[in-house]
Design a protein around this motif. Structure first.
Motif, PDB file in Angstrom:
ATOM      1  N   GLY A 172       0.834  -1.194   0.000  1.00 57.45           N
ATOM      2  CA  GLY A 172       0.000   0.000   0.000  1.00 57.45           C
ATOM      3  C   GLY A 172       0.863   1.235   0.000  1.00 57.45           C
ATOM      4  N   GLY A 173       0.257   2.406  -0.140  1.00 58.87           N
ATOM      5  CA  GLY A 173       1.012   3.640  -0.070  1.00 58.87           C
ATOM      6  C   GLY A 173       0.464   4.660  -1.015  1.00 58.87           C
ATOM      7  N   GLN A 174       1.028   5.872  -0.973  1.00 56.58           N
ATOM      8  CA  GLN A 174       0.580   6.934  -1.850  1.00 56.58           C
ATOM      9  C   GLN A 174       1.646   7.276  -2.852  1.00 56.58           C
ATOM     10  N   VAL A 175       1.276   8.114  -3.805  1.00 51.60           N
ATOM     11  CA  VAL A 175       2.181   8.454  -4.882  1.00 51.60           C
ATOM     12  C   VAL A 175       3.457   9.081  -4.342  1.00 51.60           C
ATOM     13  N   SER A 176       4.598   8.594  -4.827  1.00 52.43           N
ATOM     14  CA  SER A 176       5.888   9.161  -4.486  1.00 52.43           C
ATOM     15  C   SER A 176       6.366   9.958  -5.686  1.00 52.43           C
ATOM     16  N   VAL A 177       6.445  11.265  -5.565  1.00 51.47           N
ATOM     17  CA  VAL A 177       6.795  12.138  -6.678  1.00 51.47           C
ATOM     18  C   VAL A 177       8.027  12.941  -6.300  1.00 51.47           C
ATOM     19  N   THR A 178       9.081  12.834  -7.065  1.00 48.71           N
ATOM     20  CA  THR A 178      10.313  13.535  -6.749  1.00 48.71           C
ATOM     21  C   THR A 178      10.402  14.852  -7.523  1.00 48.71           C
ATOM     22  N   THR A 179      10.937  15.878  -6.865  1.00 46.51           N
ATOM     23  CA  THR A 179      11.156  17.205  -7.445  1.00 46.51           C
ATOM     24  C   THR A 179       9.907  17.737  -8.146  1.00 46.51           C
ATOM     25  N   MET A 180       8.746  17.535  -7.544  1.00 48.76           N
ATOM     26  CA  MET A 180       7.497  18.012  -8.109  1.00 48.76           C
ATOM     27  C   MET A 180       6.668  18.665  -7.020  1.00 48.76           C
ATOM     28  N   ASP A 181       6.056  19.814  -7.344  1.00 46.95           N
ATOM     29  CA  ASP A 181       5.200  20.465  -6.362  1.00 46.95           C
ATOM     30  C   ASP A 181       3.787  19.885  -6.460  1.00 46.95           C
ATOM     31  N   GLU A 182       2.896  20.347  -5.581  1.00 47.67           N
ATOM     32  CA  GLU A 182       1.554  19.763  -5.507  1.00 47.67           C
ATOM     33  C   GLU A 182       0.767  19.975  -6.788  1.00 47.67           C
ATOM     34  N   SER A 183       0.901  21.134  -7.408  1.00 44.60           N
ATOM     35  CA  SER A 183       0.151  21.389  -8.638  1.00 44.60           C
ATOM     36  C   SER A 183       0.625  20.482  -9.770  1.00 44.60           C
ATOM     37  N   SER A 184       1.938  20.206  -9.833  1.00 45.08           N
ATOM     38  CA  SER A 184       2.457  19.291 -10.847  1.00 45.08           C
ATOM     39  C   SER A 184       1.940  17.884 -10.603  1.00 45.08           C
ATOM     40  N   ASN A 185       1.891  17.515  -9.335  1.00 49.18           N
ATOM     41  CA  ASN A 185       1.377  16.216  -8.945  1.00 49.18           C
ATOM     42  C   ASN A 185      -0.056  16.036  -9.449  1.00 49.18           C
ATOM     43  N   ASP A 186      -0.917  16.997  -9.165  1.00 50.39           N
ATOM     44  CA  ASP A 186      -2.322  16.911  -9.576  1.00 50.39           C
ATOM     45  C   ASP A 186      -2.455  16.899 -11.095  1.00 50.39           C
ATOM     46  N   MET A 187      -1.668  17.739 -11.756  1.00 51.49           N
ATOM     47  CA  MET A 187      -1.718  17.796 -13.212  1.00 51.49           C
ATOM     48  C   MET A 187      -1.319  16.458 -13.820  1.00 51.49           C
ATOM     49  N   LEU A 188      -0.257  15.858 -13.290  1.00 52.93           N
ATOM     50  CA  LEU A 188       0.214  14.582 -13.818  1.00 52.93           C
ATOM     51  C   LEU A 188      -0.836  13.503 -13.659  1.00 52.93           C
ATOM     52  N   PHE A 189      -1.461  13.452 -12.496  1.00 51.75           N
ATOM     53  CA  PHE A 189      -2.472  12.436 -12.256  1.00 51.75           C
ATOM     54  C   PHE A 189      -3.632  12.571 -13.233  1.00 51.75           C
ATOM     55  N   LEU A 190      -4.054  13.795 -13.496  1.00 52.60           N
ATOM     56  CA  LEU A 190      -5.142  14.018 -14.442  1.00 52.60           C
ATOM     57  C   LEU A 190      -4.745  13.614 -15.863  1.00 52.60           C
ATOM     58  N   LYS A 191      -3.487  13.867 -16.230  1.00 52.79           N
ATOM     59  CA  LYS A 191      -3.018  13.480 -17.559  1.00 52.79           C
ATOM     60  C   LYS A 191      -3.013  11.963 -17.715  1.00 52.79           C
ATOM     61  N   VAL A 192      -2.561  11.267 -16.677  1.00 57.09           N
ATOM     62  CA  VAL A 192      -2.552   9.807 -16.727  1.00 57.09           C
ATOM     63  C   VAL A 192      -3.972   9.280 -16.862  1.00 57.09           C
ATOM     64  N   GLN A 193      -4.897   9.829 -16.077  1.00 52.97           N
ATOM     65  CA  GLN A 193      -6.302   9.431 -16.187  1.00 52.97           C
ATOM     66  C   GLN A 193      -6.828   9.625 -17.599  1.00 52.97           C
ATOM     67  N   GLU A 194      -6.541  10.780 -18.172  1.00 52.67           N
ATOM     68  CA  GLU A 194      -7.050  11.102 -19.498  1.00 52.67           C
ATOM     69  C   GLU A 194      -6.510  10.134 -20.551  1.00 52.67           C
ATOM     70  N   ILE A 195      -5.218   9.813 -20.463  1.00 50.02           N
ATOM     71  CA  ILE A 195      -4.607   8.922 -21.442  1.00 50.02           C
ATOM     72  C   ILE A 195      -5.210   7.523 -21.358  1.00 50.02           C
ATOM     73  N   PHE A 196      -5.382   6.999 -20.154  1.00 44.99           N
ATOM     74  CA  PHE A 196      -5.950   5.663 -20.024  1.00 44.99           C
ATOM     75  C   PHE A 196      -7.426   5.640 -20.405  1.00 44.99           C
ATOM     76  N   GLU A 197      -8.140   6.706 -20.119  1.00 49.16           N
ATOM     77  CA  GLU A 197      -9.533   6.762 -20.541  1.00 49.16           C
ATOM     78  C   GLU A 197      -9.635   6.746 -22.065  1.00 49.16           C
ATOM     79  N   ASP A 198      -8.785   7.545 -22.732  1.00 49.90           N
ATOM     80  CA  ASP A 198      -8.810   7.579 -24.196  1.00 49.90           C
ATOM     81  C   ASP A 198      -8.394   6.227 -24.773  1.00 49.90           C
ATOM     82  N   ARG A 199      -7.405   5.591 -24.164  1.00 56.26           N
ATOM     83  CA  ARG A 199      -6.954   4.313 -24.695  1.00 56.26           C
ATOM     84  C   ARG A 199      -8.030   3.230 -24.518  1.00 56.26           C
TER      85      ARG A 199
END
Length: 375
Positions: free
Chosen positions: A33-60
Motif C-alpha cells: 500500500g502507499g501513496q504516490v511518491s513524486v520527486t522534485t514536483m510540487d503539488e500542482s504538478s502532482n495533480d496535473m500529472l495524475f489528471l493526464k494519466v487518467q485522461e490517457i488511459f480513458e482515451d486508450r
C-alpha cells in the motif's frame, strides 16, 4: 446499443516501492500500500500529472472498445521507436479483443481502469512513472443484452510521458500484457464455437463443497492488481512472490489449495522457511504432482476446440493448466461462471480475477488441461 466509457476515480497512494528489472522478467511493484511518491514536483504538478494519466488511459480504453485507431494513434509519438512499438502492441491487442468477442458471441460494453501511481519523477520535459492498473472489462452476450458480465485484469506499467503540442503522449511503455501471445484467433471456427457457447446456461453452484467455497474466497482476496478494490490489490504477504523469479501462478494455486481448500502439505508439495518446493511453485511440476498424487484428475486435455464442451464440467476450485511445447507453463484456478456457464479463472503472473478461462490463450499451439480437484 449504448456504449459507455467510464474511467473510475483512481486512488492515489504514498509508498516507496522496489523497482525490479532484468532477464526479461520485467517490472513489478508488488502489492504494498502507499501513496504516490513524486520527486522534485510540487503539488500542482502532482495533480496535473495524475489528471493526464487518467485522461490517457480513458482515451486508450475508449479506443480499444470502439476500435478507434485514430484516437489510439494520437496517444503516441510515431517518430519515437519505443513509442511506435507501444502503439503497435495496442493495435494487436485491439484486434485480439474483438476477434475473441466475435468468437465468444459477446460485445464489450465498458472498460474501466483504476490507476495507482506508485512512483513518479521528472524526466526531461515530461515524467517517468510506475503504475498499478486494475482494469474491469464488462461484456454482454449477443442474445441476452440485459445481462452484464465482468472480469478484471491487473497490470504493472513503466512508462514515460512527454508533451507534444497541445497534449501529452506515451514515449515509452512496458507492461506484461495477458493478450500478448494471442495473435492467431482467426484460425478458430467461430460460428460453431459461438453456437455452442450461446446454447449453454449457468449451472447451480449453491451446493458447492465448503472447501471449494473457501478456496475461491482465498484467491478472490489475493488476486493482486486484479482483485476488487476492497482488497487493496494485494498478494498474501505471508508467502514469497515468485513473479520476479519466473512466475507466481503455481505458488498462488498451491496457496489456494492449502490455505483455502485445507489440503495438508507433504514431503513433495510444501512451503516452509519462506520458500516452496518445486511441486509447490513450478507449474509443470504442480500439475504432475496433483494428478499423480490422486489429489486431482484430468477432465480433458487438448486444443480449445477439443476441450470446449468438457470445460462446462469445471467447478470453482478446479484448475486449468496451459501447455506449450510439451510443458505446462501456467496455472489458473477456476473461481466461477458467467451468465452462459462459461468458466472464469483467477491467476497470478498477469493478475486475473474472474476472467474467461481461454482469454489470452488463443494460440493454436496451446494445449489445455482441465483438471478436477478432489476436495
Amino acid at each position: 446499443m449504448v456504449i459507455i466509457i467510464k474511467l473510475k476515480r483512481s486512488i492515489v497512494i504514498l509508498l516507496v516501492v522496489s523497482f525490479f528489472t532484468g532477464s526479461g522478467l520485467g517490472i513489478y511493484f508488488w502489492n504494498s500500500g502507499g501513496q504516490v511518491s513524486v520527486t522534485t514536483m510540487d503539488e500542482s504538478s502532482n495533480d496535473m500529472l495524475f489528471l493526464k494519466v487518467q485522461e490517457i488511459f480513458e482515451d486508450r480504453n475508449n479506443a480499444l472498445l470502439i476500435e478507434d485507431r485514430s484516437l489510439l494513434k494520437s496517444l503516441y509519438d510515431g517518430e519515437v521507436r519505443y513509442s511506435l512499438w507501444a502503439y503497435e502492441h495496442e493495435i494487436k491487442k485491439m484486434r485480439y479483443l474483438h476477434k475473441w468477442s466475435d468468437k465468444q458471441g459477446v460485445n464489450f460494453t465498458e472498460i474501466n481502469s483504476e490507476i495507482i501511481v506508485k512512483r513518479a519523477s521528472k524526466k526531461d520535459d515530461g515524467y517517468s512513472l510506475n503504475l498499478l492498473v486494475s482494469t474491469e472489462y464488462k461484456y454482454v452476450y449477443n442474445d441476452s443484452l440485459s445481462t452484464s458480465n465482468s472480469f478484471r485484469i491487473g497490470t504493472y506499467h513503466s512508462l514515460d510521458l512527454m508533451p507534444r503540442e497541445e497534449r501529452w503522449v506515451i514515449i515509452r511503455e512496458w507492461y506484461k500484457d495477458p493478450f500478448a501471445d494471442s495473435l492467431r484467433l482467426d484460425q478458430v471456427k467461430n460460428q460453431e464455437i459461438k453456437d455452442l457457447i450461446l446454447a449453454n446456461e449457468p449451472k447451480d453452484l449453491s451446493e458447492l463443497n465448503p472447501r471449494r467455497v473457501k478456496a475461491v474466497e482465498y484467491v478472490d482476496r489475493y488476486s493482486g492488481a486484479a482483485s476488487l478494490p476492497k482488497y487493496e490489490f494485494q498478494y498474501n504477504s505471508e508467502y514469497k512472490n515468485y513473479n520476479p523469479l519466473g512466475g507466481d501462478c503455481a505458488n498462488f494455486a498451491s496457496q489456494m489449495l492449502h490455505e483455502g481448500g485445507g489440503f495438508p502439505k507433504d514431503g513433495t508439495w510444501r512451503y516452509e522457511r519462506g520458500a516452496g518446493s518445486r511441486a509447490w511453485v513450478n507449474a509443470h511440476a504442480f500439475n504432475q504432482y496433483m494428478i499423480y498424487s490422486g489429489r486431482a484428475s484430468r477432465i480433458a486435455r487438448g486444443s480449445y476446440e477439443e476441450v470446449l464442451e468438457a470445460s462446462y464440467k469445471l467447478l470453482p476450485g478446479d484448475y486449468v493448466a496451459y501447455e506449450k511445447g510439451g510443458t505446462v507453463g501456467h496455472i489458473s484456478v477456476v473461481t466461477g461462471i458467467d451468465s452462459k456457464g462459461y468458466a472464469l479463472v483467477n491467476s497470478h503472473n498477469v493478475d486475473r480475477h474472474r476472467v474467461p478461462w481461454d482469454l489470452g490463450w488463443s494460440d493454436q499451439s496451446v494445449k489445455f488441461w482441465l483438471v478436477r480437484v478432489h476436495y
